[in-house]
Design an enzyme around this catalytic site. Sequence first.
Site: not given
Length: 399
Positions: A216, A239
Amino acid sequence: MASCSNILVVFLVLLWVFIAKADTTISLKKYGGIPGGKIDSTKALQKAWADACAAEGKSQIIIPHGDYLVGPVLFKGPCKGPVTIQLDGNLLADANLGHYKSNWLDFQYIDGLTFKGRGKLDGQGASAWPHNNCPKNWSCKLLPMTMSLSFVTNSSIRGISSLNPKFFHVNLFSCRNLDLRWLTISAPGDSPNTDGIHVGGSSNIAISDSAISTGDDCISLGSGTANVTVSGVTCGPGHGISVGSLGKDADKGDVVGLTVKNCTLTGTSNGIRIKSWKTKRGSRFWEMMKVEDFLFENVAMKNVANPIFIDQEYCPYAACPESEPSRVKINGVKFRNIRGTSSSDEVIKMVCSRRYPCEGVELRDIYLRYIGDDAQLKERATCKNVKGTSSNVKPVSCF
Ligand SMILES: *[C@@H]1O[C@H](CO)[C@@H](O)[C@H](O)[C@H]1NC(C)=O
Ligand SMILES: *[C@@H]1O[C@H](CO)[C@@H](O)[C@H](O)[C@H]1NC(C)=O
Ligand SMILES: *[C@@H]1O[C@H](CO)[C@@H](O)[C@H](O)[C@H]1NC(C)=O
Ligand SMILES: *[C@@H]1O[C@H](CO)[C@@H](O)[C@H](O)[C@H]1NC(C)=O
């Protein structure tokens, strides 16, 4: 007589210095910690903390070489003096989710903590990931984070590695004056919600010279955060570096003062991203939130999707068409010397709030080239409701 009392004074001073400096050193092994990674050492570590924290003056807990299996541990202060945890060995998280009430290593109300060493914190997350329903369920039950720091001040975390957490690697809440450096943070790119370092409600936080590859956000900032500097950090997969999502429902607390310098992002699904929710129609929460005074400088992008991305229409869920512009006001965000390659054709995308347009955005010395598969596509820059300046931005810019 005079010299005699002088000697006494010198003696007392030396005695005081000696007592004041007499550190308490606690070895996990002596407290009953058992290496080998099979036998639970939670109680030993919990007791080691209790004694170290209660000791006058400086104290140190040594986690010797070897693997120690531990379940949730609460490192709670305030302590009588500064505490160092020397991680020479590795801690392996208990895999049984039923043993956790909240996080794995939970640090609270501590001033002057040093957590250092070359050991690893192995969250043993793989068996927990299938139980994470957060990507699908709005009111999901959060899985244990590897390191949670709340109300921790004047502290540092150095050198240690975190791998395969069940949820976030590191979460900072209401912390102040922290120095995080030389960290190695890793988990597979498809592991759910394994954010690297999340900073919320905190100030004066420095993150430097670290490598973060995870499933993430690499580093993310939440509301109520001020004065964060990030330098010498490599990210990817993951991310990217993210501010937000901000402005959802009752969310409040500005995000002011972020500097990101000398970082490299490789293969991340976003580069530098600021995201805020639209406001729900009929919402009671209209208070403006500010995002202010950001500098992103010397950031290399390698095969990154959406390298420069401001998204104030963030809405991954269905309820959004019935919504109003974001109540987050973005002001003074500078992008300087951002170069490299993009896997998406939209190399610059800034979609700002119609209600509070972005102001003071600077683009300077930007060169982002599309290297995706589609030969038909060329670099694009999209900007809505943005006021700013640009110089030497290639091959495309908005203003
Ligand atoms: C969402 O998660 C909560 C908490 O774990 C659970 O009680 C609820 O049933 C879940 N809802 C759905 C639709 O799965
Ligand atoms: C943290 O250190 C500063 C000085 O650097 C000091 O003023 C402050 O009181 C310390 N914080 C706490 C909670 O003790
Ligand atoms: C952030 O840093 C600035 C400048 O050093 C300082 O004036 C401000 O008080 C800091 N903010 C917080 C919340 O610590
Ligand atoms: C960034 O890199 C430059 C050039 O290598 C160096 O001079 C500077 O000190 C670095 N800044 C930070 C904050 O790491």
